[in-house]
Design a protein around this motif. Structure first.
Motif, PDB file in Angstrom:
ATOM      1  N   ARG A  49      51.138  45.735  42.725  1.00  0.00           N
ATOM      2  CA  ARG A  49      50.391  44.495  42.921  1.00  0.00           C
ATOM      3  C   ARG A  49      49.174  44.688  43.817  1.00  0.00           C
ATOM      4  O   ARG A  49      48.341  43.781  43.926  1.00  0.00           O
ATOM      5  CB  ARG A  49      51.301  43.397  43.463  1.00  0.00           C
ATOM      6  N   ASN A  52      45.822  45.282  41.352  1.00  0.00           N
ATOM      7  CA  ASN A  52      44.976  44.186  40.875  1.00  0.00           C
ATOM      8  C   ASN A  52      44.873  43.080  41.920  1.00  0.00           C
ATOM      9  O   ASN A  52      44.578  41.937  41.603  1.00  0.00           O
ATOM     10  CB  ASN A  52      45.462  43.627  39.540  1.00  0.00           C
ATOM     11  N   MET A  54      46.978  41.362  43.453  1.00  0.00           N
ATOM     12  CA  MET A  54      47.857  40.227  43.296  1.00  0.00           C
ATOM     13  C   MET A  54      48.509  39.859  44.631  1.00  0.00           C
ATOM     14  O   MET A  54      48.957  38.747  44.832  1.00  0.00           O
ATOM     15  CB  MET A  54      48.937  40.579  42.266  1.00  0.00           C
ATOM     16  N   VAL A  82      37.992  38.619  40.457  1.00  0.00           N
ATOM     17  CA  VAL A  82      38.094  38.082  39.100  1.00  0.00           C
ATOM     18  C   VAL A  82      37.754  39.155  38.056  1.00  0.00           C
ATOM     19  O   VAL A  82      38.483  39.347  37.079  1.00  0.00           O
ATOM     20  CB  VAL A  82      37.186  36.846  38.953  1.00  0.00           C
ATOM     21  N   ARG A  85      40.429  41.833  37.919  1.00  0.00           N
ATOM     22  CA  ARG A  85      41.650  41.461  37.193  1.00  0.00           C
ATOM     23  C   ARG A  85      41.410  41.365  35.699  1.00  0.00           C
ATOM     24  O   ARG A  85      42.358  41.462  34.911  1.00  0.00           O
ATOM     25  CB  ARG A  85      42.190  40.132  37.728  1.00  0.00           C
ATOM     26  N   SER A  86      40.169  41.132  35.298  1.00  0.00           N
ATOM     27  CA  SER A  86      39.944  41.105  33.856  1.00  0.00           C
ATOM     28  C   SER A  86      39.923  42.528  33.312  1.00  0.00           C
ATOM     29  O   SER A  86      40.085  42.757  32.124  1.00  0.00           O
ATOM     30  CB  SER A  86      38.644  40.367  33.528  1.00  0.00           C
ATOM     31  N   ILE A  88      41.992  44.831  34.683  1.00  0.00           N
ATOM     32  CA  ILE A  88      43.365  45.298  34.847  1.00  0.00           C
ATOM     33  C   ILE A  88      44.325  44.198  34.419  1.00  0.00           C
ATOM     34  O   ILE A  88      44.505  43.210  35.126  1.00  0.00           O
ATOM     35  CB  ILE A  88      43.645  45.670  36.321  1.00  0.00           C
ATOM     36  N   GLY A  89      44.915  44.347  33.266  1.00  0.00           N
ATOM     37  CA  GLY A  89      45.868  43.341  32.809  1.00  0.00           C
ATOM     38  C   GLY A  89      47.210  43.535  33.482  1.00  0.00           C
ATOM     39  O   GLY A  89      47.505  44.599  34.017  1.00  0.00           O
ATOM     40  N   MET A  90      48.011  42.462  33.479  1.00  0.00           N
ATOM     41  CA  MET A  90      49.312  42.607  34.106  1.00  0.00           C
ATOM     42  C   MET A  90      50.385  41.926  33.263  1.00  0.00           C
ATOM     43  O   MET A  90      50.193  40.856  32.711  1.00  0.00           O
ATOM     44  CB  MET A  90      49.300  41.999  35.512  1.00  0.00           C
TER      45      MET A  90
END
Lengths: 253, 457
Positions: A49, A52, A54, A82, A85-86, A88-90
């Motif tokens: 986590r 990204n 998180m 933002v 995270r686009s 790096i998908g989770m």
């Protein structure tokens, strides 16, 4: 190392005053599956986590050290979370589709990122993402039904489709099969193997068999420290560290 | 009389408890066996058998005594041929003379006789009241003491009794509700016997004045409730226009943006708003807000009255903010964290996540919160009594005086009229309509909230 995708160096994580990760350094190669294994509470999900960001959602969590994705530092105030995270998908432990239709679930990402200009384009992305996640044939006649009406395994593949719809380069998977039955698990594992051709995948898992089946590299965490990292084959047949040896032979954990 | 009887009962149950305790110990010693339950349970058993018969006597006297005595006095009254009597006045007079002999001067002989009859009946009643309490307690204790044997399972019996007591307590609220509903229905039927339902529901004239003397034609009552419902609706709409956005945005801030510490302080503070007595809101509306509304109206060229739907509605809106914010905050909070993570994990920012994922997921619960707030707004009384006025205007202009259902009920019940004319009875009809509306809103709201909960648990 030219094809290093993620480069972590001395990552410490604190939850309040409690230290959860101790100086983690790791090198993750492009288009490989890296498995993070270790007993519960060893920090493998925490590390995942960090990649990204998180952990930002947890108020008391503090991350220090350096993680570079494509040579860009991401543990910094200036990081654009933002866009990170686009890229790096989770995929989460429990399938978590939105309470929307199957179509809208997958369309969510491309819409908010403005990746499409027309309805046809959006439809194309949704269809191709569902195909890549191996779900299209099962749901093509009911794209307007709620995503929550699918079975657990289908929901998890829907979440994978949702993640790859924004065209990420890295996919983080946090125990993606722990809530699924063996058949659904086998399907997801096969899918991971296919996705490896196009994406860099990091998967946290409790199942050592799963790590052995799907990954090329394995990292063993214990009590917040990275004990050993190496080729999956080597870790499972001839580990350097005795703790790793003990864990994979089931002496603790 | 009733106070001393309570003391008597207290003494009775205390001694019965002591008696039961020592008696069972004695009995088990005599038989040389251990009792099946602890001595205290036997003592409680005797106590209950002592208490309940006494309470039955107590309450039957409290309820029926006066009525029975009055009936006897009236039936024995020496009515004089040809004279007209009002029974209520007559009874009041008799009671006055009986309680205070100095009033007897100048009263007729029949009344003085009746008063002494009344006093003697009261005395008889009092003596028999105390005797029956004592007898009933003794009988109860006697019955219970027969059972005080070591092989008797006192604990089981006590637990059964306790269950009955709990059932009785919980049924009190239910029967009270039923009683209220039935009294509303029956009194409304009396009202509708004099005013037609269609006039009440569809006519637009509300002049609930009725001729006070026979033959007085100056005012003929007119009971069209449409302006009242319109007024209620107008005030409610104004209130919701204030409370819905403020409450919802507050909830979003508290649930999604505020830190734990802020949330822990702000939420209770907001809930204090709900605890302020509504009459305080009422004079706040009347003293501070209404003049402001009037001045504002004049400044934009609208002739506003000193009390207005706008003033009352705005203050009422502030009052119901905590209902909306607190409930919505709970609902938003119960949207699973995994949905937030899913949305943020794709790279959505916070606003997109709230707008596209969290609010749609929480929508049913939010609607439920709104409906509960609306039913609260419709049933609210004091603010509108003070700040909305009492004129039954059929208008959509919030700067004007309007009146609401609750205000008209208050107006109908003020004064010393008996419940035998449409003016006062109209209160029940209005109350019935109000009750039905809020009941439906509550049922719908609870259903929506329930369905929402089911989906995430």
């Amino acid at each position: 190392m030219s094809n290093s995708k993620i480069l972590a160096n001395g990552v410490d994580v604190y939850y309040g005053s409690k230290q959860a990760l101790f100086g983690i350094s790791m090198d993750i190669k492009e288009k490989e599956v890296t498995a993070l294994i270790g007993p519960s509470g060893c920090g493998k999900s925490t590390f995942l986590r960090c990649i990204n960001r998180m952990n930002d959602l947890i108020e008391i969590c503090k991350v220090s050290g350096s993680i570079k994705v494509d040579n860009e530092e991401i543990i910094s105030e200036k990081t654009d979370v933002v866009s990170l995270r686009s890229k790096i998908g989770m995929v989460f432990q429990k399938p978590n589709p939105f309470p929307k239709s199957i179509f809208d679930n997958v369309a969510y990402g491309p819409t908010i990122h403005g990746l499409v200009d027309s309805k046809n384009e959006l439809e194309e992305i949704v269809h191709s993402s569902l195909k890549k996640a191996g779900l299209f044939d099962e749901v093509k006649d009911r794209l307007n039904e709620p995503g929550t009406s699918l079975s657990g395994g289908q929901q998890q593949r829907l979440c994978i489709a949702r993640a790859i719809a924004v065209n990420p380069e890295i996919i983080l998977m946090d125990e993606p099969c722990s809530a699924l039955d063996p058949i659904a698990t086998a399907i997801i594992e096969e899918l991971i193997d296919e996705l490896r051709l196009n994406y860099t995948i990091i998967i946290v898992t409790h199942s050592m068999q799963q790590a052995a089946r799907v990954s090329q590299k394995t990292c063993f965490f214990h009590l917040g420290e990275l004990i050993e990292t190496g080729e999956t084959n080597k870790i499972f047949t001839n580990p350097d560290n005795t703790k790793t040896q003990d864990y994979i032979t089931g002496r603790f954990g | 009389m009733f106070f001393w009887s309570l003391v008597l009962i207290a003494v009775g149950i205390f001694s019965s408890f002591i008696y039961g305790r020592s008696r069972i110990k004695l009995n088990s010693k005599k038989q040389g066996t251990k009792s099946k339950s602890l001595p205290n349970y036997y003592a409680q058993y005797v106590l209950m058998w002592c208490l309940f018969p006494a309470l039955i006597v107590y309450f039957s006297w409290a309820i029926f005594q006066e009525q029975i005595i009055q009936n006897i006095v009236i039936s024995n009254f020496e009515f004089i041929e040809g004279a007209v009597y009002n029974e209520g006045l007559l009874l009041a007079e008799i009671r006055n003379v009986a309680n205070n002999p100095s009033f007897a001067d100048g009263k007729s002989i029949e009344i003085i006789n009746a008063a002494s009859h009344y006093s003697s009946l009261k005395q008889i009643s009092q003596i028999s009241f105390y005797t029956s309490i004592i007898i009933m307690m003794l009988l109860g204790a006697l019955y219970a003491s027969q059972k005080l044997k070591p092989e008797f399972h006192a604990q089981h019996t006590i637990e059964k009794y306790i269950q009955y007591i709990l059932i009785f307590c919980s049924s009190v609220a239910i029967f009270t509700t039923l009683g209220i509903v039935f009294s509303l229905i029956f009194e409304s039927l009396r009202f509708f016997a004099e005013v037609s339902i269609s006039e009440f529901l569809f006519s637009t004239e509300w002049y609930p004045f009725i001729p006070i003397r026979e033959g007085q034609t100056a005012a003929e009552g007119s009971f069209g409730a449409v302006p009242i419902f319109a007024g209620t609706f107008l005030v409610m709409v104004v209130a919701m226009c204030v409370a819905a956005p403020l409450g919802l945005l507050t909830a979003i801030y508290l649930a999604e943006y505020a830190s734990q510490r802020v949330r822990k302080t702000v939420k209770p503070l907001l809930e204090i708003l709900a605890g302020i007595p509504t009459i305080v809101y009422g004079f706040f509306a009347f003293v501070s807000v209404a003049p402001f509304v009037k001045a504002f109206g004049q400044s934009i060229g609208i002739d506003a009255s000193p009390t207005s739907a706008l003033a009352a509605g705005m203050v009422m809106g502030v009052m119901i903010i905590p209902f909306i914010s607190s409930l919505s905050d709970d609902v938003i909070n119960s949207v699973p964290q995994s949905l937030r993570e899913a949305s943020l994990g794709i790279g959505a920012n916070k606003a997109e996540t709230i707008k596209k994922v969290i609010l749609p997921a929480a929508l049913p619960g939010i609607v439920g919160a709104f409906l509960l707030a609306i039913s609260r707004a419709i049933g609210e009384t004091m603010i509108v009594v003070v700040a909305a006025g009492t004129a039954p205007n059929l208008t959509g202009n919030p700067f004007e005086n309007v009146t609401t259902v609750t205000v008209q009920i208050v107006v109908a019940l003020i004064g010393d009229q008996e419940f035998d004319n449409p003016r006062t009875l109209s209160a029940f009809a209005l109350g019935l309509v109000l009750f039905v509306i809020t009941l439906f809103l509550n049922i719908i709201a609870l259903q929506i909230v329930k369905r929402y909960r089911e989906r995430y648990e």
